[in-house]
Design a protein around this motif. Sequence first.
Motif, PDB file in Angstrom:
ATOM      1  N   LEU A   1     -37.663  15.228 -47.209  1.00  0.00           N
ATOM      2  CA  LEU A   1     -37.818  16.233 -48.255  1.00  0.00           C
ATOM      3  C   LEU A   1     -39.057  17.010 -47.824  1.00  0.00           C
ATOM      4  O   LEU A   1     -39.229  18.183 -48.462  1.00  0.00           O
ATOM      5  N   TYR A   2     -39.890  16.621 -46.849  1.00  0.00           N
ATOM      6  CA  TYR A   2     -41.113  17.292 -46.404  1.00  0.00           C
ATOM      7  C   TYR A   2     -41.292  17.545 -44.886  1.00  0.00           C
ATOM      8  O   TYR A   2     -40.673  16.497 -44.181  1.00  0.00           O
ATOM      9  N   PRO A   3     -41.641  18.646 -44.502  1.00  0.00           N
ATOM     10  CA  PRO A   3     -42.351  18.910 -43.097  1.00  0.00           C
ATOM     11  C   PRO A   3     -43.494  18.047 -42.745  1.00  0.00           C
ATOM     12  O   PRO A   3     -44.209  17.617 -43.713  1.00  0.00           O
ATOM     13  N   THR A   4     -43.993  18.195 -41.524  1.00  0.00           N
ATOM     14  CA  THR A   4     -45.041  17.459 -41.217  1.00  0.00           C
ATOM     15  C   THR A   4     -46.298  18.144 -42.155  1.00  0.00           C
ATOM     16  O   THR A   4     -46.554  19.524 -42.326  1.00  0.00           O
ATOM     17  N   PHE A   5     -47.137  17.392 -42.321  1.00  0.00           N
ATOM     18  CA  PHE A   5     -48.422  18.049 -43.249  1.00  0.00           C
ATOM     19  C   PHE A   5     -49.738  17.489 -43.031  1.00  0.00           C
ATOM     20  O   PHE A   5     -49.642  16.315 -42.558  1.00  0.00           O
ATOM     21  N   ALA A   6     -50.946  18.014 -43.226  1.00  0.00           N
ATOM     22  CA  ALA A   6     -52.085  17.324 -43.104  1.00  0.00           C
ATOM     23  C   ALA A   6     -52.673  17.300 -44.456  1.00  0.00           C
ATOM     24  O   ALA A   6     -52.411  18.065 -45.262  1.00  0.00           O
ATOM     25  N   LEU A   7     -53.493  16.077 -44.715  1.00  0.00           N
ATOM     26  CA  LEU A   7     -54.054  15.907 -46.001  1.00  0.00           C
ATOM     27  C   LEU A   7     -55.647  16.077 -45.861  1.00  0.00           C
ATOM     28  O   LEU A   7     -56.376  15.547 -44.882  1.00  0.00           O
ATOM     29  N   GLY A   8     -56.162  16.786 -46.721  1.00  0.00           N
ATOM     30  CA  GLY A   8     -57.797  16.799 -46.706  1.00  0.00           C
ATOM     31  C   GLY A   8     -58.302  17.328 -45.305  1.00  0.00           C
ATOM     32  O   GLY A   8     -59.362  17.187 -44.990  1.00  0.00           O
ATOM     33  N   ASP A   9     -57.595  18.186 -44.513  1.00  0.00           N
ATOM     34  CA  ASP A   9     -58.059  18.726 -43.445  1.00  0.00           C
ATOM     35  C   ASP A   9     -58.416  17.577 -42.558  1.00  0.00           C
ATOM     36  O   ASP A   9     -59.492  17.670 -41.821  1.00  0.00           O
ATOM     37  N   PHE A  10     -57.853  16.300 -42.781  1.00  0.00           N
ATOM     38  CA  PHE A  10     -58.249  15.121 -41.707  1.00  0.00           C
ATOM     39  C   PHE A  10     -57.110  14.293 -41.343  1.00  0.00           C
ATOM     40  O   PHE A  10     -57.335  13.763 -40.248  1.00  0.00           O
ATOM     41  N   LEU A  11     -56.256  14.103 -42.253  1.00  0.00           N
ATOM     42  CA  LEU A  11     -54.885  13.094 -41.789  1.00  0.00           C
ATOM     43  C   LEU A  11     -53.706  13.854 -41.727  1.00  0.00           C
ATOM     44  O   LEU A  11     -53.367  14.714 -42.265  1.00  0.00           O
ATOM     45  N   LEU A  12     -53.135  13.721 -40.369  1.00  0.00           N
ATOM     46  CA  LEU A  12     -52.023  14.381 -40.061  1.00  0.00           C
ATOM     47  C   LEU A  12     -50.644  13.318 -40.250  1.00  0.00           C
ATOM     48  O   LEU A  12     -50.973  12.341 -39.641  1.00  0.00           O
ATOM     49  N   VAL A  13     -50.045  13.746 -40.998  1.00  0.00           N
ATOM     50  CA  VAL A  13     -48.535  12.750 -41.402  1.00  0.00           C
ATOM     51  C   VAL A  13     -47.635  13.653 -40.522  1.00  0.00           C
ATOM     52  O   VAL A  13     -46.833  14.538 -41.058  1.00  0.00           O
ATOM     53  N   GLY A  14     -47.027  13.261 -39.436  1.00  0.00           N
ATOM     54  CA  GLY A  14     -45.988  13.816 -38.531  1.00  0.00           C
ATOM     55  C   GLY A  14     -44.822  13.143 -38.975  1.00  0.00           C
ATOM     56  O   GLY A  14     -44.508  12.034 -38.990  1.00  0.00           O
TER      57      GLY A  14
ATOM     58  N   PRO B   1     -47.460   3.496 -34.723  1.00  0.00           N
ATOM     59  CA  PRO B   1     -47.988   4.547 -35.392  1.00  0.00           C
ATOM     60  C   PRO B   1     -47.244   5.323 -36.232  1.00  0.00           C
ATOM     61  O   PRO B   1     -46.002   5.574 -35.836  1.00  0.00           O
ATOM     62  N   TRP B   2     -47.501   5.783 -37.289  1.00  0.00           N
ATOM     63  CA  TRP B   2     -47.045   6.731 -37.982  1.00  0.00           C
ATOM     64  C   TRP B   2     -47.672   7.894 -38.549  1.00  0.00           C
ATOM     65  O   TRP B   2     -47.176   8.913 -39.117  1.00  0.00           O
ATOM     66  N   ALA B   3     -49.292   7.959 -38.510  1.00  0.00           N
ATOM     67  CA  ALA B   3     -50.303   8.828 -38.906  1.00  0.00           C
ATOM     68  C   ALA B   3     -51.549   9.044 -38.028  1.00  0.00           C
ATOM     69  O   ALA B   3     -51.936   7.710 -37.785  1.00  0.00           O
ATOM     70  N   GLU B   4     -52.150  10.110 -37.875  1.00  0.00           N
ATOM     71  CA  GLU B   4     -53.513   9.624 -37.419  1.00  0.00           C
ATOM     72  C   GLU B   4     -54.189  10.759 -38.146  1.00  0.00           C
ATOM     73  O   GLU B   4     -54.047  11.799 -38.404  1.00  0.00           O
ATOM     74  N   SER B   5     -55.784  10.648 -37.872  1.00  0.00           N
ATOM     75  CA  SER B   5     -56.739  11.513 -38.202  1.00  0.00           C
ATOM     76  C   SER B   5     -57.341  12.396 -37.180  1.00  0.00           C
ATOM     77  O   SER B   5     -57.024  11.956 -35.917  1.00  0.00           O
ATOM     78  N   ASN B   6     -57.870  13.495 -37.384  1.00  0.00           N
ATOM     79  CA  ASN B   6     -58.454  14.458 -36.546  1.00  0.00           C
ATOM     80  C   ASN B   6     -59.882  13.794 -35.846  1.00  0.00           C
ATOM     81  O   ASN B   6     -60.316  14.566 -34.962  1.00  0.00           O
ATOM     82  N   GLU B   7     -60.284  12.666 -36.221  1.00  0.00           N
ATOM     83  CA  GLU B   7     -61.060  11.990 -35.967  1.00  0.00           C
ATOM     84  C   GLU B   7     -60.944  10.677 -35.182  1.00  0.00           C
ATOM     85  O   GLU B   7     -61.809   9.983 -34.551  1.00  0.00           O
ATOM     86  N   GLY B   8     -59.669  10.336 -34.674  1.00  0.00           N
ATOM     87  CA  GLY B   8     -59.419   8.988 -33.901  1.00  0.00           C
ATOM     88  C   GLY B   8     -58.773   8.198 -34.644  1.00  0.00           C
ATOM     89  O   GLY B   8     -58.567   7.064 -33.873  1.00  0.00           O
ATOM     90  N   ASP B   9     -58.805   8.160 -36.044  1.00  0.00           N
ATOM     91  CA  ASP B   9     -58.254   7.015 -36.845  1.00  0.00           C
ATOM     92  C   ASP B   9     -56.822   7.000 -36.547  1.00  0.00           C
ATOM     93  O   ASP B   9     -56.300   7.952 -36.676  1.00  0.00           O
ATOM     94  N   MET B  10     -56.149   5.545 -36.555  1.00  0.00           N
ATOM     95  CA  MET B  10     -54.696   5.780 -36.617  1.00  0.00           C
ATOM     96  C   MET B  10     -54.211   4.729 -37.643  1.00  0.00           C
ATOM     97  O   MET B  10     -54.771   3.771 -37.997  1.00  0.00           O
ATOM     98  N   LEU B  11     -52.993   5.109 -38.350  1.00  0.00           N
ATOM     99  CA  LEU B  11     -52.325   4.457 -39.094  1.00  0.00           C
ATOM    100  C   LEU B  11     -51.216   4.014 -38.672  1.00  0.00           C
ATOM    101  O   LEU B  11     -50.411   4.742 -38.040  1.00  0.00           O
ATOM    102  N   LEU B  12     -50.819   2.890 -38.635  1.00  0.00           N
ATOM    103  CA  LEU B  12     -49.662   2.060 -37.756  1.00  0.00           C
ATOM    104  C   LEU B  12     -49.030   0.954 -38.894  1.00  0.00           C
ATOM    105  O   LEU B  12     -49.624   0.908 -39.919  1.00  0.00           O
ATOM    106  N   TRP B  13     -47.932   0.675 -38.390  1.00  0.00           N
ATOM    107  CA  TRP B  13     -47.321  -0.432 -38.856  1.00  0.00           C
ATOM    108  C   TRP B  13     -47.440  -1.773 -38.210  1.00  0.00           C
ATOM    109  O   TRP B  13     -47.285  -1.520 -36.881  1.00  0.00           O
ATOM    110  N   THR B  14     -47.575  -2.715 -38.809  1.00  0.00           N
ATOM    111  CA  THR B  14     -47.368  -4.031 -38.161  1.00  0.00           C
ATOM    112  C   THR B  14     -45.925  -4.388 -38.332  1.00  0.00           C
ATOM    113  O   THR B  14     -45.711  -4.772 -39.279  1.00  0.00           O
ATOM    114  N   THR B  15     -45.228  -4.601 -37.076  1.00  0.00           N
ATOM    115  CA  THR B  15     -43.556  -4.429 -37.433  1.00  0.00           C
ATOM    116  C   THR B  15     -43.389  -6.007 -37.702  1.00  0.00           C
ATOM    117  O   THR B  15     -42.584  -6.589 -36.781  1.00  0.00           O
ATOM    118  N   THR B  16     -43.631  -6.378 -38.714  1.00  0.00           N
ATOM    119  CA  THR B  16     -43.442  -7.936 -39.060  1.00  0.00           C
ATOM    120  C   THR B  16     -42.816  -8.002 -40.438  1.00  0.00           C
ATOM    121  O   THR B  16     -43.064  -6.915 -41.256  1.00  0.00           O
TER     122      THR B  16
END
Length: 189
Positions: free
Chosen positions: A65-78, A122-137
């Motif tokens: 339903l959506y293209p890639t977007f950034a939230l709060g000029d901080f988080l990229l949801v690719g 990995p599924w998203a990352e910030s412009n400051e090097g934070d990463m959001l990931l899944w633990t595939t369990t």
Amino acid sequence: MDDLIGTQTPGRRITDPAESLRALERAVPGLVGLRRPEPATLDWASLEGGLGTALPADLKLLAALYPTFALGDFLLVGLPEPDEEHHRLRGIRSSLEIVQAWWDSDMSIGLRPHPAPGGLLPWAESNEGDMLLWTTTGATPDDWPVTVASRNGGWWHYTGGAVQFLTEWLDGTLDPWALPPLTPEITPC
């Protein structure tokens, strides 16, 4: 060595992808303006085949339903784009190289990168090097917890899905611990 801060559990885990997406749309009023006129047909078989795993249904619905977007000029949801899934696969593989470097440097709190059993994906990352990931369990990808790897070394888990994680971070339900507050300003990328 990075430290595991802990685990947060939502008051109620949203298991229905459509309900989870509606909650995100309420938390980010401008998101609906980016909604595709028709759901995208994505080559999930190619992307998932390249990763060697299926992906969670909430992410698949978000990407349809959506293209890639950034939230709060901080988080990229690719998100993958139709006929360009190979670009998203390449981006995930590049992020996996970072996770591998963390593992090699003993900075991943003992969590290996995907495709290791229970590995980080990995599924998203910030412009400051934070990463959001899944633990595939878990029994299915929809059971995977979110794992946060913050740039300042704090690691933690969230036992809801990725879209619910974003919603609760945005609406303040979630304590962001080693992350800054996230604003609902949205930017298409």
